[in-house]
Design an enzyme around this catalytic site. Structure first.
Site, PDB file in Angstrom:
ATOM      1  N   SER A 178     -36.594  93.496   5.846  1.00  0.00           N
ATOM      2  CA  SER A 178     -36.974  92.336   6.655  1.00  0.00           C
ATOM      3  C   SER A 178     -36.297  91.063   6.142  1.00  0.00           C
ATOM      4  O   SER A 178     -35.906  90.960   4.980  1.00  0.00           O
ATOM      5  CB  SER A 178     -38.494  92.156   6.601  1.00  0.00           C
ATOM      6  N   THR A 179     -36.216  90.071   7.015  1.00  0.00           N
ATOM      7  CA  THR A 179     -35.629  88.791   6.632  1.00  0.00           C
ATOM      8  C   THR A 179     -36.455  88.124   5.537  1.00  0.00           C
ATOM      9  O   THR A 179     -35.898  87.523   4.608  1.00  0.00           O
ATOM     10  CB  THR A 179     -35.528  87.867   7.873  1.00  0.00           C
ATOM     11  N   ALA A 180     -37.768  88.270   5.615  1.00  0.00           N
ATOM     12  CA  ALA A 180     -38.627  87.632   4.604  1.00  0.00           C
ATOM     13  C   ALA A 180     -38.310  88.175   3.209  1.00  0.00           C
ATOM     14  O   ALA A 180     -38.152  87.407   2.241  1.00  0.00           O
ATOM     15  CB  ALA A 180     -40.093  87.878   4.943  1.00  0.00           C
TER      16      ALA A 180
ATOM     17  N   GLU B 151     -28.847  93.417   4.869  1.00  0.00           N
ATOM     18  CA  GLU B 151     -28.920  93.798   6.278  1.00  0.00           C
ATOM     19  C   GLU B 151     -30.368  93.621   6.687  1.00  0.00           C
ATOM     20  O   GLU B 151     -31.234  94.380   6.256  1.00  0.00           O
ATOM     21  CB  GLU B 151     -28.433  95.250   6.427  1.00  0.00           C
TER      22      GLU B 151
ATOM     23  N   CYS C 122     -32.590  99.006  13.280  1.00  0.00           N
ATOM     24  CA  CYS C 122     -32.183  97.602  13.066  1.00  0.00           C
ATOM     25  C   CYS C 122     -31.348  97.087  14.221  1.00  0.00           C
ATOM     26  O   CYS C 122     -31.622  96.035  14.777  1.00  0.00           O
ATOM     27  CB  CYS C 122     -31.444  97.398  11.746  1.00  0.00           C
TER      28      CYS C 122
HETATM   29  O1  TXE Z   1     -39.824  95.732   5.142  1.00  0.00           O
HETATM   30  P1  TXE Z   1     -39.683  94.980   3.773  1.00  0.00           P
HETATM   31  P2  TXE Z   1     -41.053  96.582   5.653  1.00  0.00           P
HETATM   32  C1  TXE Z   1     -38.471  94.887   9.727  1.00  0.00           C
HETATM   33  C2  TXE Z   1     -39.462  95.316  10.769  1.00  0.00           C
HETATM   34  C3  TXE Z   1     -40.731  95.490  10.009  1.00  0.00           C
HETATM   35  C4  TXE Z   1     -40.580  94.508   8.866  1.00  0.00           C
HETATM   36  C5  TXE Z   1     -41.336  94.887   7.634  1.00  0.00           C
HETATM   37  O2  TXE Z   1     -39.600  94.278  11.718  1.00  0.00           O
HETATM   38  O3  TXE Z   1     -41.863  95.178  10.752  1.00  0.00           O
HETATM   39  O4  TXE Z   1     -39.196  94.490   8.599  1.00  0.00           O
HETATM   40  O5  TXE Z   1     -40.984  96.203   7.199  1.00  0.00           O
HETATM   41  C6  TXE Z   1     -38.903  96.340  -0.789  1.00  0.00           C
HETATM   42  N1  TXE Z   1     -37.816  92.259  -3.709  1.00  0.00           N
HETATM   43  N2  TXE Z   1     -37.623  95.960   9.315  1.00  0.00           N
HETATM   44  O6  TXE Z   1     -42.364  96.120   5.150  1.00  0.00           O
HETATM   45  O7  TXE Z   1     -40.965  94.374   3.401  1.00  0.00           O
HETATM   46  C7  TXE Z   1     -39.933  97.250  -0.177  1.00  0.00           C
HETATM   47  O8  TXE Z   1     -40.649  97.905  -1.201  1.00  0.00           O
HETATM   48  C8  TXE Z   1     -37.122  93.376  -3.495  1.00  0.00           C
HETATM   49  C9  TXE Z   1     -36.246  95.816   9.641  1.00  0.00           C
HETATM   50  O9  TXE Z   1     -40.704  97.979   5.389  1.00  0.00           O
HETATM   51  O10 TXE Z   1     -38.503  94.093   3.886  1.00  0.00           O
HETATM   52  C10 TXE Z   1     -39.053  98.166   0.673  1.00  0.00           C
HETATM   53  O11 TXE Z   1     -38.455  99.170  -0.138  1.00  0.00           O
HETATM   54  N3  TXE Z   1     -37.549  94.378  -2.709  1.00  0.00           N
HETATM   55  C11 TXE Z   1     -35.409  96.703   8.787  1.00  0.00           C
HETATM   56  C12 TXE Z   1     -37.971  97.233   1.175  1.00  0.00           C
HETATM   57  O12 TXE Z   1     -38.002  96.100   0.297  1.00  0.00           O
HETATM   58  C13 TXE Z   1     -38.736  94.256  -2.118  1.00  0.00           C
HETATM   59  C14 TXE Z   1     -35.931  98.070   8.605  1.00  0.00           C
HETATM   60  C15 TXE Z   1     -38.140  96.771   2.616  1.00  0.00           C
HETATM   61  O13 TXE Z   1     -39.401  96.156   2.744  1.00  0.00           O
HETATM   62  C16 TXE Z   1     -39.531  93.103  -2.300  1.00  0.00           C
HETATM   63  C17 TXE Z   1     -37.325  98.090   8.285  1.00  0.00           C
HETATM   64  C18 TXE Z   1     -39.020  92.064  -3.135  1.00  0.00           C
HETATM   65  N4  TXE Z   1     -39.675  90.911  -3.344  1.00  0.00           N
HETATM   66  C19 TXE Z   1     -38.121  97.053   8.696  1.00  0.00           C
HETATM   67  N5  TXE Z   1     -40.649  93.250  -1.570  1.00  0.00           N
HETATM   68  C20 TXE Z   1     -33.978  96.776   9.214  1.00  0.00           C
HETATM   69  N6  TXE Z   1     -33.143  95.861   8.764  1.00  0.00           N
HETATM   70  O14 TXE Z   1     -33.595  97.689   9.886  1.00  0.00           O
HETATM   71  C21 TXE Z   1     -40.555  94.442  -0.953  1.00  0.00           C
HETATM   72  N7  TXE Z   1     -39.420  95.057  -1.272  1.00  0.00           N
END
Ligand code: TXE
Length: 483
Positions: free
Chosen positions: A233-235, A254, A288
């Site tokens: 995610s972007t966050a 990405e 994505c």
């Molecule tokens: O993603 P996260 P999540 C979008 C989609 C979804 C949202 C949340 O809209 O609703 O993202 O999904 C790790 N430092 N996408 O919760 O939170 C975490 O453990 C480093 C789009 O799955 O971004 C996981 O392995 N890493 C996307 C990974 O980051 C950290 C595909 C992704 O988690 C972290 C999936 C930190 N501070 C969801 N915190 C796409 N680009 O296709 C968490 N993680």
């Protein structure tokens, strides 16, 4: 590697044998549910920060010897790893199907395993020669690409194996070692994939750490991590950028998007309906670079909506292990709730639900049917927010300038597509802010074609020669000219 390992690989491990290799001991770890049935599949290890630190130390120690092997030997080992994945593809696909939810058939689990082999082989065999930058008799300067060091690979839950390979394959090829942190939603299939690869790779060049979010955060900020490959995610991407201020890790991010598709006037709705459908709904929309908002010219709007509904009605959804299904559940409750909320909000604001629109509870807890929402507009949540699931807003436009402005108005730009006459579509594509613009298709990726986003969708390129460079550090070697 023992001879017995080779025998097993030749026949392929089934799902149970793969699980037995990687799951936490009885009474430990975290239970992972089957996405479709919610039955427990197995227990994922939950590694803590100490285990992560140890993994990074081992990866760091293993890196110089791995780099010193040279490209040819590393490539040969990576080709063997691809063969090992192929030999175990069915067991891996079944585990993936249960954990992630995507069906075995269609462009889903078996397809994902096929992509793993294809990307691994391409990364292993794509040449990256030093470039001669200046050779004028006075100066001979070359640009080489050296290993970065230890790569941290952090992945999501939607295409967990394919995206892991996108991060791992170029990294290993370039002489880096890799520590992988799979999503906490899909750790089992990723750990199983790594286990199969590790049957043929030297110790500690590829290490999986199955931990929660704090382990991801620690991986991104660790002083011995030199590069972070992240899809999510972007966050979370923003947090990783902040962490990189501490360790100066290079980043490839990405971050998903909210891809627009524009259907130009004069386009035959029936001819594009099938490709539009899969552009939007591959992996039940959890992709994505899926088509997430569709802008259709007024002159063909009703026909496109009808044609898409016609395709949607023919696509079976259900348990991924049942052959014939091509659509599955949402992977997790959080994503199910996002999709439900966005559809309900659209309906409350005047959107017309053409098909779907309420949970398919008869199929299971996390099933939501293909949902087409017509008569919606920019500014509505279902258009402006990423749904990441089986719901597509379809917006009517009458002036293509307005459609281009709509496509560009959000702060993300991963992919986009334009549908219609090739020349007209290419002219529109040139004006869209997105890392990739597809013409008459959406979302197709290729191991040699660079892929990456702009704006809030992140930065850095994956795949092909650009992808190899992105997991390397450039080094200039400059000396007197050679006559
Ligand atoms: O993603 P996260 P999540 C979008 C989609 C979804 C949202 C949340 O809209 O609703 O993202 O999904 C790790 N430092 N996408 O919760 O939170 C975490 O453990 C480093 C789009 O799955 O971004 C996981 O392995 N890493 C996307 C990974 O980051 C950290 C595909 C992704 O988690 C972290 C999936 C930190 N501070 C969801 N915190 C796409 N680009 O296709 C968490 N993680």
């Amino acid at each position: 590697m023992s001879d017995s390992t080779l025998d097993v690989q030749a026949t392929g491990l089934d799902e149970a044998a793969l699980l037995a290799r990687i799951q936490a001991p009885e009474g430990e770890g975290r239970e992972i549910p089957d996405a479709a049935t919610r039955e427990i599949i197995g227990r994922a290890p939950v590694d803590g920060v100490a285990a992560l630190d140890d993994a990074i130390a081992r990866a760091k120690a293993a890196q110089p010897a791995w780099e010193a092997l040279g490209h040819d030997e590393r490539s040969a080992l990576l080709l063997k790893a691809a063969d090992a994945i192929d030999a175990n593809a069915e067991g891996l696909a079944r585990l993936l199907s249960r954990e992630q939810g995507k069906p075995l058939g269609g462009p889903n689990a078996r397809f994902e395993l096929g992509a793993c082999g294809a990307w691994l082989r391409t990364a292993a065999t794509t040449p990256l020669e030093p470039e001669v930058i200046v050779d004028d008799g006075q100066v001979h300067a070359e640009l080489h690409y050296r290993a970065v060091g230890v790569v941290g690979a952090i992945g999501p839950w939607n295409w967990p194996l394919m995206i892991a390979i996108w991060q791992i394959a170029p990294s290993l090829r370039m002489g880096n070692t890799v520590v992988v942190k799979p999503s906490e939603f899909t750790p089992l299939s990723v750990l199983a994939l790594l286990s199969v690869m590790n049957d043929v790779l030297p110790p500690d060049v590829l290490i999986g750490i199955s931990g929660d979010r704090e382990v991801g955060a620690r991986l991104a900020s660790h002083p011995d991590i030199d590069k972070v490959m992240f899809t999510g995610s972007t966050a979370t991407g923003r947090r990783i950028i902040e962490a990189s201020a501490g360790n100066l890790a290079r980043l490839t991010l990405e971050l998903g998007g909210n891809d627009a598709g524009i259907v130009l006037p004069g386009t035959d709705p029936q001819a594009i309906a099938q490709d539009l459908f899969w552009g939007a709904f591959i992996n039940t929309g959890q992709t994505c670079a899926a088509l997430k908002r569709l802008y259709v010219h007024d002159s063909i709007y009703d026909e496109v909506v009808d044609a898409l509904a016609g395709v949607a009605e023919q696509m079976p959804m259900g348990n991924g292990l049942d052959e014939g299904n091509v659509l599955g559940p949402l992977q997790n409750r959080q994503q199910f709730d996002i999709v439900s909320r966005l559809v309900d909000d659209a309906r409350a604001h005047g959107g017309r639900v053409v098909t779907g629109g309420a949970p398919a509870s008869e199929l299971g807890e996390l099933f939501y049917p293909i949902t087409l929402v017509a008569d919606v507009a920019d500014g509505m949540a279902i258009v402006d927010e990423e749904q990441f699931g089986p719901a597509l807003p379809i917006i009517r436009y009458s002036d293509v300038e307005d459609a281009i402005a709509s496509a560009n108005r959000l702060d993300v730009g991963l992919g986009a597509s334009v549908w219609g006459d090739q020349d007209a579509a290419r002219a529109v594509a040139a004006r869209i802010q997105a890392g990739t613009v597809w013409i008459n298709s959406h979302g197709g990726v290729h191991p040699m074609i660079p892929f990456g986003g702009v704006k809030g969708s992140g930065y850095g390129l994956e795949f092909g020669v650009e992808g190899l460079k992105s997991v390397a550090v450039p080094q200039v070697v400059s000396g007197p000219g050679r006559r």
